[in-house]
Design a protein around this motif. Sequence first.
Motif, mmCIF file in Angstrom:
data_model
loop_
_atom_site.group_PDB
_atom_site.id
_atom_site.type_symbol
_atom_site.label_atom_id
_atom_site.label_comp_id
_atom_site.label_asym_id
_atom_site.label_seq_id
_atom_site.Cartn_x
_atom_site.Cartn_y
_atom_site.Cartn_z
ATOM 1 N N ASN A 1 0.829 -1.212 0.000
ATOM 2 C CA ASN A 1 0.000 0.000 0.000
ATOM 3 C C ASN A 1 0.859 1.256 0.000
ATOM 4 O OD1 ASN A 1 -2.405 -1.434 -0.006
ATOM 5 N ND2 ASN A 1 -2.587 -1.425 2.216
ATOM 6 N N HIS A 2 1.902 1.271 0.797
ATOM 7 C CA HIS A 2 2.750 2.455 0.901
ATOM 8 C C HIS A 2 3.457 2.761 -0.421
ATOM 9 C CE1 HIS A 2 5.304 5.463 2.828
ATOM 10 N NE2 HIS A 2 6.276 4.986 2.070
ATOM 11 N N TYR A 3 4.021 1.737 -1.038
ATOM 12 C CA TYR A 3 4.811 1.942 -2.253
ATOM 13 C C TYR A 3 4.017 1.766 -3.548
ATOM 14 C CZ TYR A 3 9.043 2.174 0.537
ATOM 15 O OH TYR A 3 10.011 2.555 1.433
ATOM 16 N N GLY A 4 2.777 1.303 -3.463
ATOM 17 C CA GLY A 4 1.984 1.088 -4.668
ATOM 18 C C GLY A 4 2.557 -0.024 -5.538
ATOM 19 N N ILE A 5 3.052 -1.070 -4.885
ATOM 20 C CA ILE A 5 3.648 -2.214 -5.592
ATOM 21 C C ILE A 5 2.894 -3.479 -5.214
ATOM 22 C CG2 ILE A 5 5.951 -1.201 -5.788
ATOM 23 C CD1 ILE A 5 6.810 -2.824 -3.331
ATOM 24 N N HIS A 6 3.209 -4.569 -5.912
ATOM 25 C CA HIS A 6 2.613 -5.867 -5.587
ATOM 26 C C HIS A 6 3.712 -6.921 -5.598
ATOM 27 C CE1 HIS A 6 -0.271 -9.080 -5.283
ATOM 28 N NE2 HIS A 6 0.307 -9.669 -6.310
ATOM 29 N N ASP B 1 8.594 -13.488 -4.609
ATOM 30 C CA ASP B 1 9.252 -12.340 -3.976
ATOM 31 C C ASP B 1 9.212 -12.484 -2.460
ATOM 32 O OD1 ASP B 1 9.684 -10.986 -6.448
ATOM 33 O OD2 ASP B 1 7.667 -10.130 -6.365
ATOM 34 N N ILE B 2 8.049 -12.858 -1.946
ATOM 35 C CA ILE B 2 7.866 -12.990 -0.503
ATOM 36 C C ILE B 2 8.732 -14.120 0.042
ATOM 37 C CG2 ILE B 2 6.182 -13.525 1.309
ATOM 38 C CD1 ILE B 2 4.061 -12.161 -0.549
ATOM 39 N N ILE B 3 8.793 -15.225 -0.676
ATOM 40 C CA ILE B 3 9.595 -16.376 -0.227
ATOM 41 C C ILE B 3 11.080 -16.025 -0.157
ATOM 42 C CG2 ILE B 3 10.367 -18.690 -0.902
ATOM 43 C CD1 ILE B 3 7.474 -19.123 -1.982
ATOM 44 N N LYS B 4 11.539 -15.168 -1.065
ATOM 45 C CA LYS B 4 12.961 -14.797 -1.100
ATOM 46 C C LYS B 4 13.359 -13.843 0.026
ATOM 47 C CE LYS B 4 13.614 -15.331 -6.067
ATOM 48 N NZ LYS B 4 13.871 -14.616 -7.328
ATOM 49 N N MET B 5 12.377 -13.198 0.666
ATOM 50 C CA MET B 5 12.679 -12.230 1.721
ATOM 51 C C MET B 5 12.938 -12.955 3.040
ATOM 52 S SD MET B 5 10.139 -9.026 1.032
ATOM 53 C CE MET B 5 8.779 -9.570 0.021
ATOM 54 N N ARG B 6 14.204 -13.216 3.314
ATOM 55 C CA ARG B 6 14.570 -13.943 4.529
ATOM 56 C C ARG B 6 14.884 -13.025 5.704
ATOM 57 N NH1 ARG B 6 14.388 -18.739 2.490
ATOM 58 N NH2 ARG B 6 15.528 -19.478 0.692
ATOM 59 N N CYS C 1 14.238 -4.927 1.883
ATOM 60 C CA CYS C 1 14.640 -3.628 1.321
ATOM 61 C C CYS C 1 15.071 -3.775 -0.132
ATOM 62 C CB CYS C 1 15.779 -3.021 2.131
ATOM 63 S SG CYS C 1 15.309 -2.451 3.765
ATOM 64 N N ASP C 2 15.875 -4.797 -0.417
ATOM 65 C CA ASP C 2 16.347 -5.027 -1.787
ATOM 66 C C ASP C 2 15.184 -5.298 -2.741
ATOM 67 O OD1 ASP C 2 19.003 -4.707 -1.010
ATOM 68 O OD2 ASP C 2 19.316 -6.868 -0.731
ATOM 69 N N THR C 3 14.228 -6.096 -2.292
ATOM 70 C CA THR C 3 13.068 -6.438 -3.123
ATOM 71 C C THR C 3 12.212 -5.207 -3.385
ATOM 72 O OG1 THR C 3 13.069 -8.683 -2.205
ATOM 73 C CG2 THR C 3 11.063 -7.966 -3.331
ATOM 74 N N ILE C 4 11.988 -4.399 -2.355
ATOM 75 C CA ILE C 4 11.211 -3.170 -2.524
ATOM 76 C C ILE C 4 11.916 -2.240 -3.501
ATOM 77 C CG2 ILE C 4 10.383 -1.078 -1.373
ATOM 78 C CD1 ILE C 4 10.086 -2.901 1.176
ATOM 79 N N LEU C 5 13.217 -2.060 -3.327
ATOM 80 C CA LEU C 5 13.994 -1.189 -4.194
ATOM 81 C C LEU C 5 13.868 -1.628 -5.648
ATOM 82 C CD1 LEU C 5 15.883 1.257 -4.214
ATOM 83 C CD2 LEU C 5 17.785 -0.309 -3.845
ATOM 84 N N LYS C 6 13.967 -2.919 -5.879
ATOM 85 C CA LYS C 6 13.842 -3.470 -7.229
ATOM 86 C C LYS C 6 12.446 -3.199 -7.797
ATOM 87 C CE LYS C 6 13.653 -7.920 -9.373
ATOM 88 N NZ LYS C 6 13.517 -9.322 -9.070
ATOM 89 N N LYS C 7 11.411 -3.400 -6.975
ATOM 90 C CA LYS C 7 10.033 -3.226 -7.428
ATOM 91 C C LYS C 7 9.712 -1.766 -7.766
ATOM 92 C CE LYS C 7 7.948 -7.261 -7.085
ATOM 93 N NZ LYS C 7 7.269 -7.844 -8.233
ATOM 94 N N VAL C 8 10.192 -0.830 -6.951
ATOM 95 C CA VAL C 8 9.855 0.575 -7.201
ATOM 96 C C VAL C 8 10.629 1.126 -8.397
ATOM 97 C CG1 VAL C 8 9.147 1.078 -4.842
ATOM 98 C CG2 VAL C 8 11.507 1.492 -5.513
ATOM 99 N N GLN C 9 11.702 0.453 -8.811
ATOM 100 C CA GLN C 9 12.487 0.895 -9.953
ATOM 101 C C GLN C 9 12.004 0.282 -11.262
ATOM 102 O OE1 GLN C 9 16.488 -0.051 -8.690
ATOM 103 N NE2 GLN C 9 16.714 1.914 -7.652
ATOM 104 N N GLU C 10 11.072 -0.668 -11.187
ATOM 105 C CA GLU C 10 10.557 -1.316 -12.407
ATOM 106 C C GLU C 10 9.692 -0.380 -13.203
ATOM 107 O OE1 GLU C 10 8.562 -4.870 -11.044
ATOM 108 O OE2 GLU C 10 10.412 -5.994 -11.026
#
Length: 81
Positions: free
Chosen positions: A51-56, A61-66, A72-81
């Motif tokens: 909701n905050h970043y307007g991403i999905h 993606d969720i499984i990779k977030m350990r 942070c890395d996943t969010i950064l990647k998503k907002v730059q797409e």
Amino acid sequence: MEKEEILEVLNGIFQTVFSKPDLKLDYSMSADSIDEWDSLSNMTIISEIENHYGIHFKLRDIIKMRNVGDMCDTILKKVQE
């Protein structure tokens, strides 16, 4: 946007979700680091981030977030797409 900015936003989200205003995140923190961080609270965190970043996030993606750093890395990647 930089990773440190994302960590700051995540810190606020985690403080709200866990009702712990003094919580301070670092990149290495994981569900093992916070007692209340279970599968239900994880989905709440994911929803707040989306909701905050307007991403999905996709399931993979969720499984990779350990830890918070991966998040942070996943969010950064998503907002730059």
